[in-house]
Design a protein around this motif. Structure first.
Motif, PDB file in Angstrom:
ATOM      1  N   ALA A  90       0.833  -1.205   0.000  1.00 16.31           N
ATOM      2  CA  ALA A  90       0.000   0.000   0.000  1.00 16.31           C
ATOM      3  C   ALA A  90       0.868   1.254   0.000  1.00 16.31           C
ATOM      4  N   PHE A  91       1.949   1.232   0.763  1.00 16.49           N
ATOM      5  CA  PHE A  91       2.848   2.386   0.837  1.00 16.49           C
ATOM      6  C   PHE A  91       3.483   2.679  -0.519  1.00 16.49           C
ATOM      7  N   PHE A  92       4.029   1.649  -1.158  1.00 16.21           N
ATOM      8  CA  PHE A  92       4.697   1.854  -2.437  1.00 16.21           C
ATOM      9  C   PHE A  92       3.711   2.204  -3.543  1.00 16.21           C
ATOM     10  N   LEU A  93       2.492   1.708  -3.449  1.00 21.68           N
ATOM     11  CA  LEU A  93       1.501   2.069  -4.461  1.00 21.68           C
ATOM     12  C   LEU A  93       1.073   3.532  -4.324  1.00 21.68           C
ATOM     13  N   ARG A  94       1.029   4.047  -3.120  1.00 20.96           N
ATOM     14  CA  ARG A  94       0.523   5.393  -2.895  1.00 20.96           C
ATOM     15  C   ARG A  94       1.587   6.475  -2.982  1.00 20.96           C
ATOM     16  N   LEU A  95       2.839   6.103  -3.036  1.00 17.13           N
ATOM     17  CA  LEU A  95       3.882   7.136  -3.148  1.00 17.13           C
ATOM     18  C   LEU A  95       3.668   8.013  -4.383  1.00 17.13           C
ATOM     19  N   PRO A  96       3.623   7.459  -5.576  1.00 19.59           N
ATOM     20  CA  PRO A  96       3.333   8.308  -6.739  1.00 19.59           C
ATOM     21  C   PRO A  96       1.835   8.297  -7.018  1.00 19.59           C
ATOM     22  N   ASP A  97       1.033   8.884  -6.160  1.00 23.96           N
ATOM     23  CA  ASP A  97      -0.420   8.835  -6.214  1.00 23.96           C
ATOM     24  C   ASP A  97      -0.913   9.406  -7.541  1.00 23.96           C
ATOM     25  N   ALA A  98      -1.063   8.532  -8.527  1.00 25.06           N
ATOM     26  CA  ALA A  98      -1.493   8.979  -9.855  1.00 25.06           C
ATOM     27  C   ALA A  98      -2.246   7.852 -10.544  1.00 25.06           C
ATOM     28  N   VAL A  99      -2.771   8.141 -11.714  1.00 22.64           N
ATOM     29  CA  VAL A  99      -3.500   7.146 -12.500  1.00 22.64           C
ATOM     30  C   VAL A  99      -2.550   6.049 -12.969  1.00 22.64           C
ATOM     31  N   VAL A 100      -1.293   6.367 -13.019  1.00 19.07           N
ATOM     32  CA  VAL A 100      -0.277   5.432 -13.505  1.00 19.07           C
ATOM     33  C   VAL A 100      -0.143   4.225 -12.570  1.00 19.07           C
ATOM     34  N   ASP A 101      -0.714   4.306 -11.361  1.00 20.45           N
ATOM     35  CA  ASP A 101      -0.599   3.218 -10.388  1.00 20.45           C
ATOM     36  C   ASP A 101      -1.123   1.890 -10.926  1.00 20.45           C
ATOM     37  N   GLN A 102      -2.051   1.925 -11.843  1.00 22.91           N
ATOM     38  CA  GLN A 102      -2.636   0.700 -12.387  1.00 22.91           C
ATOM     39  C   GLN A 102      -1.806   0.118 -13.534  1.00 22.91           C
ATOM     40  N   ASP A 103      -0.790   0.825 -13.929  1.00 29.01           N
ATOM     41  CA  ASP A 103       0.068   0.378 -15.024  1.00 29.01           C
ATOM     42  C   ASP A 103       0.834  -0.883 -14.606  1.00 29.01           C
ATOM     43  N   PRO A 104       0.877  -1.924 -15.448  1.00 24.18           N
ATOM     44  CA  PRO A 104       1.610  -3.147 -15.093  1.00 24.18           C
ATOM     45  C   PRO A 104       3.092  -2.904 -14.836  1.00 24.18           C
ATOM     46  N   THR A 105       3.664  -1.929 -15.508  1.00 24.04           N
ATOM     47  CA  THR A 105       5.075  -1.610 -15.270  1.00 24.04           C
ATOM     48  C   THR A 105       5.261  -1.063 -13.871  1.00 24.04           C
ATOM     49  N   VAL A 106       4.352  -0.200 -13.434  1.00 19.54           N
ATOM     50  CA  VAL A 106       4.427   0.349 -12.078  1.00 19.54           C
ATOM     51  C   VAL A 106       4.212  -0.768 -11.063  1.00 19.54           C
ATOM     52  N   GLN A 107       3.261  -1.639 -11.324  1.00 22.19           N
ATOM     53  CA  GLN A 107       3.012  -2.769 -10.423  1.00 22.19           C
ATOM     54  C   GLN A 107       4.264  -3.648 -10.298  1.00 22.19           C
ATOM     55  N   ALA A 108       4.930  -3.912 -11.415  1.00 18.88           N
ATOM     56  CA  ALA A 108       6.150  -4.717 -11.386  1.00 18.88           C
ATOM     57  C   ALA A 108       7.254  -4.002 -10.614  1.00 18.88           C
ATOM     58  N   ALA A 109       7.338  -2.670 -10.773  1.00 21.97           N
ATOM     59  CA  ALA A 109       8.344  -1.905 -10.037  1.00 21.97           C
ATOM     60  C   ALA A 109       8.075  -1.972  -8.527  1.00 21.97           C
ATOM     61  N   VAL A 110       6.799  -1.911  -8.153  1.00 21.40           N
ATOM     62  CA  VAL A 110       6.439  -2.016  -6.736  1.00 21.40           C
ATOM     63  C   VAL A 110       6.828  -3.386  -6.201  1.00 21.40           C
ATOM     64  N   ASP A 111       6.517  -4.425  -6.943  1.00 25.42           N
ATOM     65  CA  ASP A 111       6.879  -5.778  -6.508  1.00 25.42           C
ATOM     66  C   ASP A 111       8.390  -5.925  -6.365  1.00 25.42           C
ATOM     67  N   ARG A 112       9.132  -5.331  -7.291  1.00 23.87           N
ATOM     68  CA  ARG A 112      10.601  -5.397  -7.226  1.00 23.87           C
ATOM     69  C   ARG A 112      11.123  -4.642  -6.012  1.00 23.87           C
ATOM     70  N   ARG A 113      10.511  -3.498  -5.680  1.00 23.36           N
ATOM     71  CA  ARG A 113      10.932  -2.730  -4.495  1.00 23.36           C
ATOM     72  C   ARG A 113      10.675  -3.528  -3.219  1.00 23.36           C
ATOM     73  N   ILE A 114       9.557  -4.240  -3.192  1.00 23.04           N
ATOM     74  CA  ILE A 114       9.259  -5.075  -2.021  1.00 23.04           C
ATOM     75  C   ILE A 114      10.285  -6.194  -1.904  1.00 23.04           C
ATOM     76  N   GLU A 115      10.621  -6.814  -3.013  1.00 19.58           N
ATOM     77  CA  GLU A 115      11.627  -7.881  -2.994  1.00 19.58           C
ATOM     78  C   GLU A 115      12.980  -7.364  -2.503  1.00 19.58           C
ATOM     79  N   ARG A 116      13.373  -6.168  -2.954  1.00 16.97           N
ATOM     80  CA  ARG A 116      14.636  -5.586  -2.494  1.00 16.97           C
ATOM     81  C   ARG A 116      14.586  -5.287  -1.006  1.00 16.97           C
ATOM     82  N   LEU A 117      13.446  -4.797  -0.533  1.00 20.95           N
ATOM     83  CA  LEU A 117      13.283  -4.529   0.899  1.00 20.95           C
ATOM     84  C   LEU A 117      13.438  -5.813   1.709  1.00 20.95           C
ATOM     85  N   LEU A 118      12.799  -6.881   1.257  1.00 20.98           N
ATOM     86  CA  LEU A 118      12.905  -8.165   1.957  1.00 20.98           C
ATOM     87  C   LEU A 118      14.320  -8.722   1.903  1.00 20.98           C
ATOM     88  N   ASP A 119      14.970  -8.601   0.748  1.00 19.28           N
ATOM     89  CA  ASP A 119      16.351  -9.081   0.623  1.00 19.28           C
ATOM     90  C   ASP A 119      17.285  -8.324   1.550  1.00 19.28           C
TER      91      ASP A 119
END
Length: 146
Positions: A90-119
């Motif tokens: 939720a935090f990473f999705l809301r950082l760039p609060d825009a319509v672009v949030d639904q973009d698959p590229t943005v979703q993949a970037a969010v997932d990658r940021r979560i993976e880096r955080l966990l790593d």
């Protein structure tokens, strides 16, 4: 000097329940053995089936307590981990609060940021240190002496 067999012990038991007495008599007759031997075998069977019969078995009690604690801790940590991932998502999705949030590229970037955080978190845990800038605590009790 009287000889004693160290493997045998003499114990005197008084039974008040007629059902137990008749059961022991029946077992002694069936096994063609003295009543005392039938009672000894019955006691041995009872102790083998019931590890709780030894109140001084602290190691068994400790092992069960530790297993229960590990089970509940694992469950609690799974809940905490799932909550943390949802908060991070939720935090990473809301950082760039825009319509672009639904973009698959943005979703993949969010997932990658979560993976880096966990790593990074896993690497800090393995390294044995907390978050950057924290003060080191007392040495662990299982560390080898310096």
């Amino acid at each position: 000097m009287a000889r004693t067999n160290p493997r045998t012990s003499r114990v005197q038991v008084y039974l008040n329940d007629p059902k137990i007495v008749s059961g022991l008599n029946r077992e002694a007759r069936a096994g063609r053995m003295p009543l005392s031997q039938a009672a000894g075998r019955a006691i041995a069977r009872g102790l083998q089936k019931s590890p709780q019969a030894d109140p001084e078995d602290r190691l068994l009690h400790l092992e069960r307590s530790l297993r229960d604690h590990m089970r509940s801790t694992a469950r609690d940590m799974q809940i905490v981990q799932e909550l943390l991932i949802e908060v991070a998502r939720a935090f990473f999705l809301r950082l760039p609060d825009a319509v672009v949030d639904q973009d698959p590229t943005v979703q993949a970037a969010v997932d990658r940021r979560i993976e880096r955080l966990l790593d990074a978190t896993a690497a800090r845990i393995v390294a044995g240190r907390g978050a950057p800038g924290t003060v080191a605590g007392e040495p662990r009790s299982f560390d080898p002496p310096a």
